[in-house]
Design a protein around this motif. Structure first.
Motif, mmCIF file in Angstrom:
data_model
loop_
_atom_site.group_PDB
_atom_site.id
_atom_site.type_symbol
_atom_site.label_atom_id
_atom_site.label_comp_id
_atom_site.label_asym_id
_atom_site.label_seq_id
_atom_site.Cartn_x
_atom_site.Cartn_y
_atom_site.Cartn_z
ATOM 1 N N ALA A 152 1.885 61.379 6.996
ATOM 2 C CA ALA A 152 3.352 60.778 6.777
ATOM 3 C C ALA A 152 3.864 60.252 8.073
ATOM 4 C CB ALA A 152 4.171 62.106 6.332
ATOM 5 N N GLN A 153 3.333 60.358 9.245
ATOM 6 C CA GLN A 153 3.775 59.873 10.287
ATOM 7 C C GLN A 153 3.233 58.428 10.709
ATOM 8 O OE1 GLN A 153 6.404 61.318 11.835
ATOM 9 N NE2 GLN A 153 6.123 62.547 10.430
ATOM 10 N N ALA A 154 2.256 57.855 9.854
ATOM 11 C CA ALA A 154 1.657 56.663 10.096
ATOM 12 C C ALA A 154 2.792 55.621 9.761
ATOM 13 C CB ALA A 154 0.692 56.553 9.309
ATOM 14 N N ASP A 155 2.762 54.279 10.470
ATOM 15 C CA ASP A 155 3.947 53.476 10.125
ATOM 16 C C ASP A 155 3.953 52.993 8.795
ATOM 17 O OD1 ASP A 155 4.739 53.478 13.084
ATOM 18 O OD2 ASP A 155 3.583 51.933 13.262
ATOM 19 N N ILE A 156 2.486 52.637 8.433
ATOM 20 C CA ILE A 156 2.510 52.074 6.929
ATOM 21 C C ILE A 156 3.062 53.284 5.880
ATOM 22 C CG2 ILE A 156 0.110 52.768 6.529
ATOM 23 C CD1 ILE A 156 -0.277 50.108 4.858
ATOM 24 N N SER A 157 2.869 54.364 6.132
ATOM 25 C CA SER A 157 3.112 55.519 5.040
ATOM 26 C C SER A 157 4.744 55.754 5.044
ATOM 27 C CB SER A 157 2.704 57.137 5.783
ATOM 28 O OG SER A 157 1.355 56.922 5.643
ATOM 29 N N ARG A 158 5.221 55.457 6.210
ATOM 30 C CA ARG A 158 6.734 55.418 6.313
ATOM 31 C C ARG A 158 7.251 54.313 5.759
ATOM 32 N NH1 ARG A 158 5.947 57.178 11.445
ATOM 33 N NH2 ARG A 158 6.280 55.345 12.482
ATOM 34 N N VAL A 159 6.605 52.972 5.871
ATOM 35 C CA VAL A 159 7.166 51.845 5.332
ATOM 36 C C VAL A 159 7.198 51.816 3.940
ATOM 37 C CG1 VAL A 159 6.738 49.360 5.150
ATOM 38 C CG2 VAL A 159 6.687 50.291 7.340
ATOM 39 N N LEU A 160 5.834 52.632 3.529
ATOM 40 C CA LEU A 160 5.732 52.427 1.719
ATOM 41 C C LEU A 160 6.505 53.490 1.328
ATOM 42 C CD1 LEU A 160 1.939 52.042 1.647
ATOM 43 C CD2 LEU A 160 3.836 50.270 0.863
ATOM 44 N N GLY A 161 7.003 54.682 1.946
ATOM 45 C CA GLY A 161 7.819 55.600 1.553
ATOM 46 C C GLY A 161 7.019 56.828 0.624
ATOM 47 N N VAL A 162 5.515 57.010 1.173
ATOM 48 C CA VAL A 162 4.757 57.981 0.713
ATOM 49 C C VAL A 162 4.570 59.092 1.602
ATOM 50 C CG1 VAL A 162 3.522 56.146 -0.749
ATOM 51 C CG2 VAL A 162 2.751 56.767 1.318
ATOM 52 N N SER A 163 4.123 60.265 1.092
ATOM 53 C CA SER A 163 3.838 61.421 2.000
ATOM 54 C C SER A 163 2.761 61.209 2.768
ATOM 55 C CB SER A 163 3.760 62.776 1.043
ATOM 56 O OG SER A 163 4.935 62.777 0.262
ATOM 57 N N CYS A 164 1.710 60.682 2.272
ATOM 58 C CA CYS A 164 0.492 60.236 3.088
ATOM 59 C C CYS A 164 -0.356 59.286 2.297
ATOM 60 C CB CYS A 164 -0.292 61.363 3.436
ATOM 61 S SG CYS A 164 -1.048 61.985 2.064
ATOM 62 N N LEU A 165 -1.081 58.396 2.972
ATOM 63 C CA LEU A 165 -2.287 57.624 2.378
ATOM 64 C C LEU A 165 -3.425 58.003 2.566
ATOM 65 C CD1 LEU A 165 -0.652 54.128 3.450
ATOM 66 C CD2 LEU A 165 -0.840 54.951 1.153
ATOM 67 N N LEU A 166 -4.095 58.157 1.503
ATOM 68 C CA LEU A 166 -5.577 58.630 1.316
ATOM 69 C C LEU A 166 -6.549 57.445 1.273
ATOM 70 C CD1 LEU A 166 -5.506 61.866 -0.626
ATOM 71 C CD2 LEU A 166 -5.446 61.636 1.746
ATOM 72 N N ALA A 167 -7.649 57.298 2.287
ATOM 73 C CA ALA A 167 -8.534 56.362 1.960
ATOM 74 C C ALA A 167 -9.458 56.747 0.548
ATOM 75 C CB ALA A 167 -9.562 56.420 3.019
ATOM 76 N N LYS A 168 -9.583 55.711 -0.006
ATOM 77 C CA LYS A 168 -10.425 55.837 -1.583
ATOM 78 C C LYS A 168 -11.897 55.373 -1.147
ATOM 79 C CE LYS A 168 -9.862 54.724 -6.397
ATOM 80 N NZ LYS A 168 -8.853 53.900 -7.289
ATOM 81 N N PRO A 169 -12.883 56.236 -1.615
ATOM 82 C CA PRO A 169 -12.512 57.450 -2.102
ATOM 83 C C PRO A 169 -12.605 58.253 -0.888
ATOM 84 C CG PRO A 169 -15.095 57.012 -1.863
ATOM 85 C CD PRO A 169 -14.290 55.787 -1.702
ATOM 86 N N CYS A 170 -11.695 59.543 -1.503
ATOM 87 C CA CYS A 170 -11.352 60.729 -0.544
ATOM 88 C C CYS A 170 -12.084 61.765 -1.019
ATOM 89 C CB CYS A 170 -9.824 60.908 -0.554
ATOM 90 S SG CYS A 170 -9.192 61.484 -2.018
ATOM 91 N N SER A 171 -12.233 62.876 -0.142
ATOM 92 C CA SER A 171 -12.762 64.081 -0.435
ATOM 93 C C SER A 171 -11.825 65.030 -1.223
ATOM 94 C CB SER A 171 -13.513 64.797 0.818
ATOM 95 O OG SER A 171 -12.373 65.293 1.560
ATOM 96 N N ARG A 172 -12.620 65.980 -1.736
ATOM 97 C CA ARG A 172 -11.593 66.931 -2.451
ATOM 98 C C ARG A 172 -10.505 67.724 -1.522
ATOM 99 N NH1 ARG A 172 -11.345 72.337 -4.194
ATOM 100 N NH2 ARG A 172 -10.828 72.700 -6.138
ATOM 101 N N GLU A 173 -11.321 67.837 -0.301
ATOM 102 C CA GLU A 173 -10.567 68.513 0.728
ATOM 103 C C GLU A 173 -9.444 67.677 1.240
ATOM 104 O OE1 GLU A 173 -14.068 68.573 0.530
ATOM 105 O OE2 GLU A 173 -14.475 70.354 -0.085
ATOM 106 N N GLU A 174 -9.576 66.497 1.463
ATOM 107 C CA GLU A 174 -8.577 65.783 1.965
ATOM 108 C C GLU A 174 -7.596 65.600 0.921
ATOM 109 O OE1 GLU A 174 -10.075 62.269 4.370
ATOM 110 O OE2 GLU A 174 -10.957 61.991 2.458
ATOM 111 N N LEU A 175 -7.701 65.460 -0.520
ATOM 112 C CA LEU A 175 -6.700 65.463 -1.564
ATOM 113 C C LEU A 175 -6.178 66.789 -1.600
ATOM 114 C CD1 LEU A 175 -5.630 63.866 -3.761
ATOM 115 C CD2 LEU A 175 -7.092 64.767 -5.330
ATOM 116 N N VAL A 176 -6.478 67.812 -1.691
ATOM 117 C CA VAL A 176 -5.931 69.304 -1.870
ATOM 118 C C VAL A 176 -5.128 69.219 -0.704
ATOM 119 C CG1 VAL A 176 -6.475 71.856 -1.661
ATOM 120 C CG2 VAL A 176 -7.891 70.054 -3.404
ATOM 121 N N ARG A 177 -5.429 68.909 0.425
ATOM 122 C CA ARG A 177 -4.828 69.339 1.760
ATOM 123 C C ARG A 177 -3.332 68.496 1.707
ATOM 124 N NH1 ARG A 177 -8.306 69.274 5.771
ATOM 125 N NH2 ARG A 177 -8.692 67.120 5.349
#
Length: 126
Positions: free
Chosen positions: A93-118
């Protein structure tokens, strides 16, 4: 149990993400992302979180911003976790692009199950 909407054009990704989140005890619905105003939402049921595949863009703004704003308009009480094939690493959430887009976080696709769950737990405040 949280209610989560998964929005992704790739049906295999929608199924995979839905299975991962269902196995964590969430109630999950899904639909494809449409490149039209409102992302094709008709009468959306309330959800706690939206996992949103972001469309390709070369700059901050444009299609991805439109997609996030449409999801936020359709689900005003929901947090949004963005996923994108353009990222090489996940951004909190602290990343500049996350704040600009208004998202809680951005995940790289594909992401792991653990990354998504976290990311989902963090966005839901758990």
């Amino acid at each position: 149990m949280s209610k989560i909407m998964v929005i992704d054009e790739d049906s295999a990704m929608r199924v995979l993400i839905s299975e991962w989140l269902t196995s964590e005890g969430h109630e999950v619905r899904s639909l494809p992302r449409h490149d039209s105003p409102g992302l094709g939402f008709t009468h959306p049921a309330p959800v706690d979180l939206v996992v949103l595949d972001l469309p390709y863009q070369r700059t901050i703004g444009g299609a991805a911003t439109h997609a996030v704003k449409a999801a936020q308009a359709a689900y005003p009480q929901a947090a949004v976790v963005g996923i994108s094939a353009q990222l090489t690493r996940s951004l909190g959430a602290q990343a500049d692009i996350s704040r600009v887009l208004g998202v809680s976080c951005l995940l790289a696709k594909p992401c792991s199950r653990e990354e998504l769950v976290r990311a989902v737990a963090d966005a839901l405040g758990r």
